[in-house]
Design a protein around this motif. Structure first.
Motif, PDB file in Angstrom:
ATOM      1  N   VAL A  93     -41.142 -10.884   4.461  1.00 27.99           N
ATOM      2  CA  VAL A  93     -41.735 -12.265   4.086  1.00 27.99           C
ATOM      3  C   VAL A  93     -40.898 -13.150   4.664  1.00 27.99           C
ATOM      4  O   VAL A  93     -39.885 -13.260   5.066  1.00 27.99           O
ATOM      5  N   PRO A  94     -41.831 -14.410   4.981  1.00 26.30           N
ATOM      6  CA  PRO A  94     -40.959 -15.527   5.349  1.00 26.30           C
ATOM      7  C   PRO A  94     -39.883 -16.019   4.389  1.00 26.30           C
ATOM      8  O   PRO A  94     -40.171 -16.144   3.246  1.00 26.30           O
ATOM      9  N   LEU A  95     -38.715 -16.296   4.636  1.00 22.89           N
ATOM     10  CA  LEU A  95     -37.720 -16.931   4.102  1.00 22.89           C
ATOM     11  C   LEU A  95     -37.805 -18.419   3.599  1.00 22.89           C
ATOM     12  O   LEU A  95     -38.085 -19.115   4.682  1.00 22.89           O
ATOM     13  N   VAL A  96     -37.164 -18.641   2.411  1.00 29.21           N
ATOM     14  CA  VAL A  96     -37.065 -20.062   2.392  1.00 29.21           C
ATOM     15  C   VAL A  96     -35.825 -20.360   3.011  1.00 29.21           C
ATOM     16  O   VAL A  96     -34.851 -19.656   3.547  1.00 29.21           O
ATOM     17  N   LYS A  97     -35.504 -21.851   2.902  1.00 31.77           N
ATOM     18  CA  LYS A  97     -34.622 -22.604   3.721  1.00 31.77           C
ATOM     19  C   LYS A  97     -33.101 -21.912   3.369  1.00 31.77           C
ATOM     20  O   LYS A  97     -32.333 -21.636   4.137  1.00 31.77           O
ATOM     21  N   ALA A  98     -32.815 -21.765   2.055  1.00 34.21           N
ATOM     22  CA  ALA A  98     -31.477 -21.050   1.621  1.00 34.21           C
ATOM     23  C   ALA A  98     -31.493 -19.923   1.946  1.00 34.21           C
ATOM     24  O   ALA A  98     -30.137 -19.623   2.409  1.00 34.21           O
ATOM     25  N   GLU A  99     -32.579 -18.999   2.023  1.00 30.40           N
ATOM     26  CA  GLU A  99     -32.338 -17.723   2.407  1.00 30.40           C
ATOM     27  C   GLU A  99     -32.056 -17.603   4.023  1.00 30.40           C
ATOM     28  O   GLU A  99     -31.217 -16.876   4.428  1.00 30.40           O
ATOM     29  N   GLU A 100     -32.642 -18.672   4.814  1.00 32.01           N
ATOM     30  CA  GLU A 100     -32.299 -18.412   6.140  1.00 32.01           C
ATOM     31  C   GLU A 100     -30.988 -18.900   6.330  1.00 32.01           C
ATOM     32  O   GLU A 100     -30.298 -18.258   7.219  1.00 32.01           O
ATOM     33  N   GLN A 187     -32.548 -10.054  -2.991  1.00 27.51           N
ATOM     34  CA  GLN A 187     -31.500 -10.911  -3.509  1.00 27.51           C
ATOM     35  C   GLN A 187     -32.142 -12.167  -3.747  1.00 27.51           C
ATOM     36  O   GLN A 187     -31.279 -13.208  -4.322  1.00 27.51           O
ATOM     37  N   ARG A 188     -33.386 -12.564  -3.762  1.00 33.51           N
ATOM     38  CA  ARG A 188     -34.113 -13.844  -3.950  1.00 33.51           C
ATOM     39  C   ARG A 188     -33.971 -14.155  -5.484  1.00 33.51           C
ATOM     40  O   ARG A 188     -34.058 -13.258  -6.487  1.00 33.51           O
ATOM     41  N   ALA A 189     -33.420 -15.478  -5.763  1.00 27.65           N
ATOM     42  CA  ALA A 189     -33.358 -16.120  -6.873  1.00 27.65           C
ATOM     43  C   ALA A 189     -34.207 -16.323  -7.503  1.00 27.65           C
ATOM     44  O   ALA A 189     -35.608 -16.405  -7.099  1.00 27.65           O
ATOM     45  N   SER A 190     -34.200 -15.965  -8.971  1.00 27.44           N
ATOM     46  CA  SER A 190     -35.602 -16.046  -9.976  1.00 27.44           C
ATOM     47  C   SER A 190     -36.330 -17.360  -9.589  1.00 27.44           C
ATOM     48  O   SER A 190     -37.245 -17.363  -9.940  1.00 27.44           O
ATOM     49  N   ASP A 191     -35.440 -18.661  -9.321  1.00 25.10           N
ATOM     50  CA  ASP A 191     -35.955 -19.893  -9.449  1.00 25.10           C
ATOM     51  C   ASP A 191     -36.904 -19.961  -8.130  1.00 25.10           C
ATOM     52  O   ASP A 191     -37.908 -20.689  -8.177  1.00 25.10           O
ATOM     53  N   HIS A 193     -38.542 -17.275  -6.611  1.00 20.90           N
ATOM     54  CA  HIS A 193     -39.611 -16.404  -6.919  1.00 20.90           C
ATOM     55  C   HIS A 193     -40.483 -17.415  -7.781  1.00 20.90           C
ATOM     56  O   HIS A 193     -41.818 -17.372  -7.619  1.00 20.90           O
ATOM     57  N   GLU A 194     -40.092 -18.070  -8.687  1.00 25.30           N
ATOM     58  CA  GLU A 194     -41.035 -18.945  -9.393  1.00 25.30           C
ATOM     59  C   GLU A 194     -41.645 -20.081  -8.663  1.00 25.30           C
ATOM     60  O   GLU A 194     -42.912 -20.301  -8.810  1.00 25.30           O
ATOM     61  N   LYS A 195     -40.996 -20.828  -7.857  1.00 21.42           N
ATOM     62  CA  LYS A 195     -41.587 -21.620  -7.198  1.00 21.42           C
ATOM     63  C   LYS A 195     -42.533 -21.213  -5.967  1.00 21.42           C
ATOM     64  O   LYS A 195     -43.567 -21.865  -5.821  1.00 21.42           O
ATOM     65  N   VAL A 196     -42.148 -19.981  -5.555  1.00 19.88           N
ATOM     66  CA  VAL A 196     -43.245 -19.392  -4.535  1.00 19.88           C
ATOM     67  C   VAL A 196     -44.294 -18.890  -5.268  1.00 19.88           C
ATOM     68  O   VAL A 196     -45.517 -19.179  -4.751  1.00 19.88           O
ATOM     69  N   ALA A 197     -44.301 -18.447  -6.413  1.00 11.35           N
ATOM     70  CA  ALA A 197     -45.632 -18.063  -7.374  1.00 11.35           C
ATOM     71  C   ALA A 197     -46.384 -19.317  -7.688  1.00 11.35           C
ATOM     72  O   ALA A 197     -47.791 -18.997  -7.934  1.00 11.35           O
ATOM     73  N   GLN A 198     -45.668 -20.324  -7.846  1.00 10.34           N
ATOM     74  CA  GLN A 198     -46.476 -21.590  -8.006  1.00 10.34           C
ATOM     75  C   GLN A 198     -47.223 -22.237  -6.876  1.00 10.34           C
ATOM     76  O   GLN A 198     -48.016 -23.197  -7.235  1.00 10.34           O
ATOM     77  N   LEU A 199     -46.961 -21.885  -5.856  1.00  7.86           N
ATOM     78  CA  LEU A 199     -47.938 -22.479  -4.775  1.00  7.86           C
ATOM     79  C   LEU A 199     -49.418 -22.436  -4.838  1.00  7.86           C
ATOM     80  O   LEU A 199     -49.882 -23.154  -4.141  1.00  7.86           O
TER      81      LEU A 199
END
Length: 397
Positions: A93-100, A187-191, A193-199
């Motif tokens: 999936v596309p990564l968030v900035k911190a993951e990049e 390894q995605r952090a739970s927070d 995951h929560e932010k992506v789910a709220q999109l």
């Protein structure tokens, strides 16, 4: 006696991994019983693989790949990689900035090339924070450039790999010739995951901030029920004309842009919606009417439906137009007018030869007529056009 088993799109992805040597053997879920001789077919009933009584998997015919960048032999994994790499990145999936940033740090000291593996399913289902495989491939190429020229590899991958024992990113380390595969999403952090789910709720939250509760309810309800006019693209033509290939490539192009598309291909509909029907004129007309009805239901609610049956009779096609327009939707009739001799040359299933030998009665173009459309909105000839060119012509309608 040889058994025939029709594979789902996910099963075909797994079979491709085995036939190309990426996976060492079929997962237990797909293995036939001991001593069985099984021929695997795709949804169009084309033989694509066989397991003999000794359990050895053989390729029957080349797997049909979607007409898209995902099938580009320059990037698709068709055999284990020969070039060794220290690190491979599993980009599902596309990564968030911190993951990049984390990926950059991890590969910074690795000897080139770094491999970015992009899973591509024949049955892609895109959720919040995910991307269609074509869009994901484009993102991977941009990330590869950012990482200093990583190698991008498309890996055929079932949409639900958890259903197949032994099918996992880690299992591909040998095929990717990599010492290590990192999976940022694992390894995605739970927070995050929560932010992506709220999109998916972002619109409702934004509305609630600027409207009163009563006004917000009116706005959100109207937005949720907004109806766009539906559309049905109905491809007709002889067997082997290329209609299914163009229809699938067209569907893939629309899906890559974020559209939800319902594809009603002829052979698949025969297997499910019209099972039990024969090939008499009456049965063929019934089959086409069922396809038209299903497509009209999709379009009635603002959806896009693509159908690709032979549809040899003008009366059947007229019924489809009546059903679609009666659902307050638009019909685009696409006649794939490829010459009969070209269709015969392409015949993967040997149907034309059997029809000419009298083994198949009522075969369109040989022993049963094809009534050429006089009301086609688009006419294309795949003997003169590439698939990409044909798709662009349909998209311009």
């Amino acid at each position: 006696m040889t058994e025939t088993r029709v594979l789902s799109p996910d099963d075909v992805d797994v079979l491709e991994l085995v036939l190309t040597g990426v996976l060492p053997e079929l997962p237990e879920e797909l293995r036939p019983g001991a001593g069985s001789d099984v021929v695997f077919t795709d949804a169009e009933n084309t033989p694509i693989g066989r397991v003999d009584t000794a359990g050895v998997v053989h390729s029957e015919k080349a797997l049909a790949l979607p007409q898209s960048p995902l099938a580009d032999p320059e990037v698709r994994l068709t055999a284990p990689l020969s070039t060794h790499s220290e690190v491979a990145v599993w980009l599902s999936v596309p990564l968030v900035k911190a993951e990049e940033d984390a990926v950059r740090q991890r590969v910074a000291g690795a000897a080139p090339p770094v491999v970015i593996a992009v899973p591509a399913s024949r049955h892609a289902v895109v959720g919040i924070g995910e991307a269609h495989p074509i869009a994901l491939l484009e993102y991977a190429r941009a990330l590869a450039t950012d990482l200093g020229g990583a190698q991008v590899v498309v890996v055929p991958w079932p949409n639900g790999p958890e259903a197949y024992a032994g099918v996992s990113p880690a299992a591909l380390a040998s095929a990717l010739n990599a010492d290590e595969i990192i999976d940022p999403i694992a390894q995605r952090a739970s927070d995050i995951h929560e932010k992506v789910a709220q999109l998916g709720d972002a619109f409702a939250r934004a509305v609630a901030e600027i409207y009163s509760p009563e006004a917000a309810r009116a706005v959100t309800t109207s937005h949720a029920n907004a109806h766009r006019r539906g559309k049905v693209y109905f491809f007709t033509g002889l067997s082997g004309s290329g209609k299914s290939t163009v229809a699938k490539a067209f569907a893939t192009a629309l899906e890559a842009e974020g559209n939800t598309v319902s594809l009603l291909d002829g052979d698949e509909v025969r297997h499910h919606l019209s099972k039990g029907l024969g090939f008499s004129r009456e049965d063929r007309e019934t089959n086409i009417e069922r396809i038209g009805y299903a497509a009209s239901l999709v379009a009635k609610h603002g959806g896009i439906a693509i159908a690709a049956p032979i549809a040899p009779f003008a009366s059947g096609r007229a019924k489809v137009r009546e059903l679609v327009e009666g659902a307050d939707a638009d019909l685009v009739l696409v006649w794939v007018n490829t010459p009969l001799e070209v269709c015969e040359e392409r015949d993967r299933k040997g149907l034309y030869a059997k029809a000419r030998a009298g083994e198949i009665p009522d075969f369109t173009g040989i022993s049963s007529p094809y009534e050429e459309p006089e009301d086609a909105d688009i006419v294309i000839n795949t003997a003169e056009l590439s698939i990409d060119e044909a798709v662009e012509i349909v998209r311009s309608a």
